[in-house]
Design an enzyme around this catalytic site. Structure first.
Site, PDB file in Angstrom:
ATOM      1  N   TYR A 207      39.206  93.443  50.991  1.00  0.00           N
ATOM      2  CA  TYR A 207      40.507  93.362  51.106  1.00  0.00           C
ATOM      3  C   TYR A 207      41.329  94.107  50.218  1.00  0.00           C
ATOM      4  O   TYR A 207      40.692  94.975  49.227  1.00  0.00           O
ATOM      5  CB  TYR A 207      40.900  91.586  50.627  1.00  0.00           C
ATOM      6  CG  TYR A 207      40.113  90.583  51.204  1.00  0.00           C
ATOM      7  CD1 TYR A 207      40.332  90.534  52.775  1.00  0.00           C
ATOM      8  CD2 TYR A 207      39.478  89.725  50.820  1.00  0.00           C
ATOM      9  CE1 TYR A 207      39.471  89.667  53.318  1.00  0.00           C
ATOM     10  CE2 TYR A 207      38.559  88.686  51.425  1.00  0.00           C
ATOM     11  CZ  TYR A 207      38.771  88.630  52.840  1.00  0.00           C
ATOM     12  OH  TYR A 207      38.137  87.931  53.606  1.00  0.00           O
TER      13      TYR A 207
ATOM     14  N   CYS B  15      22.353  71.886  54.837  1.00  0.00           N
ATOM     15  CA  CYS B  15      22.961  73.274  55.215  1.00  0.00           C
ATOM     16  C   CYS B  15      22.000  74.160  55.527  1.00  0.00           C
ATOM     17  O   CYS B  15      21.270  74.337  54.782  1.00  0.00           O
ATOM     18  CB  CYS B  15      23.920  73.836  54.552  1.00  0.00           C
ATOM     19  SG  CYS B  15      24.799  75.373  55.165  1.00  0.00           S
TER      20      CYS B  15
ATOM     21  N   ALA C 237      20.444  65.569  69.790  1.00  0.00           N
ATOM     22  CA  ALA C 237      21.407  64.857  70.299  1.00  0.00           C
ATOM     23  C   ALA C 237      20.994  63.098  70.158  1.00  0.00           C
ATOM     24  O   ALA C 237      21.681  62.244  69.717  1.00  0.00           O
ATOM     25  CB  ALA C 237      21.626  64.662  71.689  1.00  0.00           C
TER      26      ALA C 237
END
Length: 650
Positions: free
Chosen positions: A174, A347, A398
């Site tokens: 940056y 995670c 799922a």
């Protein structure tokens, strides 16, 4: 089971300037793209942050916020150059404080990382293009003085809003990070050349901030310990970063230094993917903390409370910063303090729901926690015993998540799985040489189901025509290997690749259903991790002598791995192997043990040809409740997201 006494350092308070943190866990800044298009803290972002404050974090580090006009970043919408941001920040600070946490925000100017397509032009210390090849405007000394004023005004707005701290972003490439790096700063004026000159702009910004806000708000700095520009003879490396941070720490202008790693040239270090080791900056944390006279916040792939505690105990950090860890588990520290470490949703650093979603231009979330970033859409499940029973058919992600959520909501739940193990397709993903951490997710689901008294029946194949007796039946039977991916570029091939009938699918080989050996060709049409994991798994098989792959992608795995920061690491791994990749090519037909490509080239003969050509949804009863790949094959996040919505509809 752990106890609070297991983590004396993690759970102890610390004072940094004018703020005292209740413990040493910080949610590090992570751009989640949760803006709603307007300026300020969106309701979505507000809810996301407050939930994590209530989860025990001592300090919330908000995502980078622009301090000056000129660029309209697609996701960073808290524009600190306008007074309009103050009311939203005030409401957020109030709610975070009520939850017992402190809150900070990162002051940011993107420099040449920003695209001119989102503004007039980008600014940089020198005329060096960004990674997309776009040329910035060289910032003038007059513009520097104006920018310094913007930083000071932004900090004052944060003070007025009741925030506890601001953090000046000097990390990666940056604008301020580019000034600090001799490889990116070619100036010959007082802002370039020597280290003292390159750090001048940061010191002037910090001095202006302190002049405006004094000691009424804490002020920190974030930096990269290394930019990692390949081949650079002089770079912003650990030695340079430490020397610069020592100048800042000795200036008495900052209350802490927050370290990370990487830049646009090495993004896989900025947000380390699954192949990277945990506790990324152990060595650097020790060096920075020993040399600096201010507290050091250390980040980088810290996942478990034991890792955090060890780093604190050995002197590698004063505060632990975690981003993705808290995206996955908003109750992380509460569970640590309660001794419920085993219940922490892990995670696994897959970068698919968080980074991957944001890079696709949609709000970030988590593959294992689809409620992350969607707290206002997915209300907390109401608890309490329910009279209606739930049967879940299928034990993949799922099905496991549907069973877990239904049990949390108080339903009696029975989970049926046709095979003799839970995990479904995720067990195949975990077989990839760099993907073993998927097993952490499977293990967590299994522990959760046991804790919630879900009845699990393995080795139970159910006929869709005769579903089990239950008030609600949720089908999660996944998808079967197929040639559906061939239709992506050639929708007219309804019967698949000519000559490919009877070829074995890679998923079946990895599942142990078919032997593999000799000189193997992988016909890839789906790309991404399924093909990559198959190829890397094949390389490690002792029965396989050679591996080739034909893929329509420009490089193997490009589409899927490019957004999760894995592509560079994959290229490095494959460069050390003898795998042959035929890229930007498609197989036209299979002729025995040979293949013919669309451009007429012939490849072969091979001992074995394997398909990586996608999957097709397995049939379920019409109008049944469905979750995951039996709705349509879409991947892990869709599986858990389906479960979240369907269970809430019961």
């Amino acid at each position: 089971m752990s106890t609070p006494e297991s983590y004396p350092n993690l759970l102890s308070p610390i004072t940094m300037g004018p703020i005292t943190l209740r413990n040493r866990a910080m949610i590090s800044a992570h751009g989640m793209g949760l803006a709603d298009g307007g300026n300020g803290v969106s309701p979505r972002y507000h809810a996301y942050l407050v939930e994590r404050a209530a989860g025990g974090a001592a300090l919330l580090g908000m995502e980078s916020a622009p301090v000056a006009p000129g660029m309209d970043n697609r996701s960073l919408r808290i524009r600190l150059y306008e007074d309009a941001v103050i009311p939203g920040l005030e409401r957020l600070a109030r709610d975070v404080h009520e939850a017992g946490a402190c809150i900070s925000i990162t002051l940011w100017q993107g420099g040449h990382t920003e695209s001119f397509t989102r503004g007039r032009y980008a600014l940089a210390p020198s005329p060096i293009p960004n990674m997309a090849g776009e040329m910035p405007k060289v910032i003038s000394k007059a513009e520097i003085k104006t920018l310094i004023g913007y930083y000071a005004a932004a900090a004052e707005r944060c003070l007025r809003a009741g925030l506890d701290a601001v953090q000046v972003q000097t990390a990666t490439n940056y604008l301020l990070g580019s000034f600090l790096n001799p490889a990116l700063n070619h100036r010959t004026d007082e802002y370039g050349g020597s280290r003292d000159n390159r750090v001048r702009i940061v010191l002037e910004i910090l001095d202006a901030i302190r002049e405006r806000v004094g000691d009424r708000i804490a002020v920190g700095v974030r930096t990269s310990v290394a930019h990692g520009i390949p081949g650079a003879p002089q770079d912003y490396d650990e030695q340079e970063s430490l020397a610069v941070m020592k100048i800042l720490a000795d200036s008495d202008l900052i209350d802490w230094v927050n370290i990370m790693k990487g830049s646009g040239w090495d993004s896989g270090q900025s947000i380390p993917p699954m192949d990277q080791p945990t506790v990324q900056l152990r060595h650097e944390g020790l060096a920075f903390r020993a040399a600096l006279r201010v507290p050091v916040i250390t980040s980088g792939n810290i996942r478990s409370p034991a890792e955090a505690e060890d780093l604190l105990a050995e002197g590698g950090a004063d505060v632990i910063a975690m981003a993705r860890t808290w995206i996955a588990e908003p109750q992380w520290l509460n569970k640590v303090a309660a001794g419920d470490e085993a219940r922490i949703r892990p995670c696994v650093s897959c970068n698919q729901g968080c980074v991957g979603m944001v890079w696709r231009g949609v709000p970030g979330t988590c593959s294992l926690n689809p409620r992350a970033g969607r707290e206002i859409d997915l209300a907390p499940l109401s608890s309490g015993k329910r009279d209606t029973s739930v049967a879940v058919i299928g034990g993949g992600p799922a099905g496991m998540e549907a069973a877990r959520l239904a049990a949390l909501a108080g339903h009696p739940v029975t989970l049926y799985e046709a095979t003799h193990a839970l995990g479904g397709q995720l067990t195949l993903a975990a077989k990839g040489p760099t993907r073993q951490r998927w097993q952490d997710a499977i293990d967590w689901w299994q522990r959760s189901l046991a804790d919630l008294n879900v009845t699990v029946r393995l080795g139970t194949q159910l006929d869709p025509a005769t579903p089990p007796a239950a008030d609600h039946v949720i089908w999660a039977i996944g998808a079967a290997p197929a040639q559906t991916a061939v239709l992506r570029l050639r929708p007219f091939m309804q019967d698949g690749l000519p000559g490919a009938d009877g070829l074995v699918h890679g998923r079946s080989v990895m599942a142990g259903e078919h032997p593999v050996g000799g000189n193997v060709l992988v016909i890839d049409e789906e790309g991404g991790w399924p093909a990559v994991s198959l190829v890397e798994w094949l390389i490690e098989q002792p029965t396989v002598s050679a591996v080739s792959v034909v893929t329509p992608e420009r490089s193997l795995g490009e589409a899927g791995l490019g957004v999760s920061f894995d592509l560079r690491a994959l290229a490095a791994r494959l460069s050390g192997s003898e795998i042959k990749v035929v890229s930007a090519a498609r197989v036209a037909r299979v002729r025995g043990q040979d293949v013919e490509l669309e451009d007429g080239r012939q490849l072969g003969p091979f001992d074995q040809l394997l398909l990586s050509t996608g999957t097709a949804a397995r049939a379920t009863p019409e109008d049944a409740l469905q979750v995951g790949d039996c709705v349509a094959p879409r991947g892990l996040w869709s599986a858990t997201n389906d479960a979240a919505w369907v269970v809430r509809s019961l």
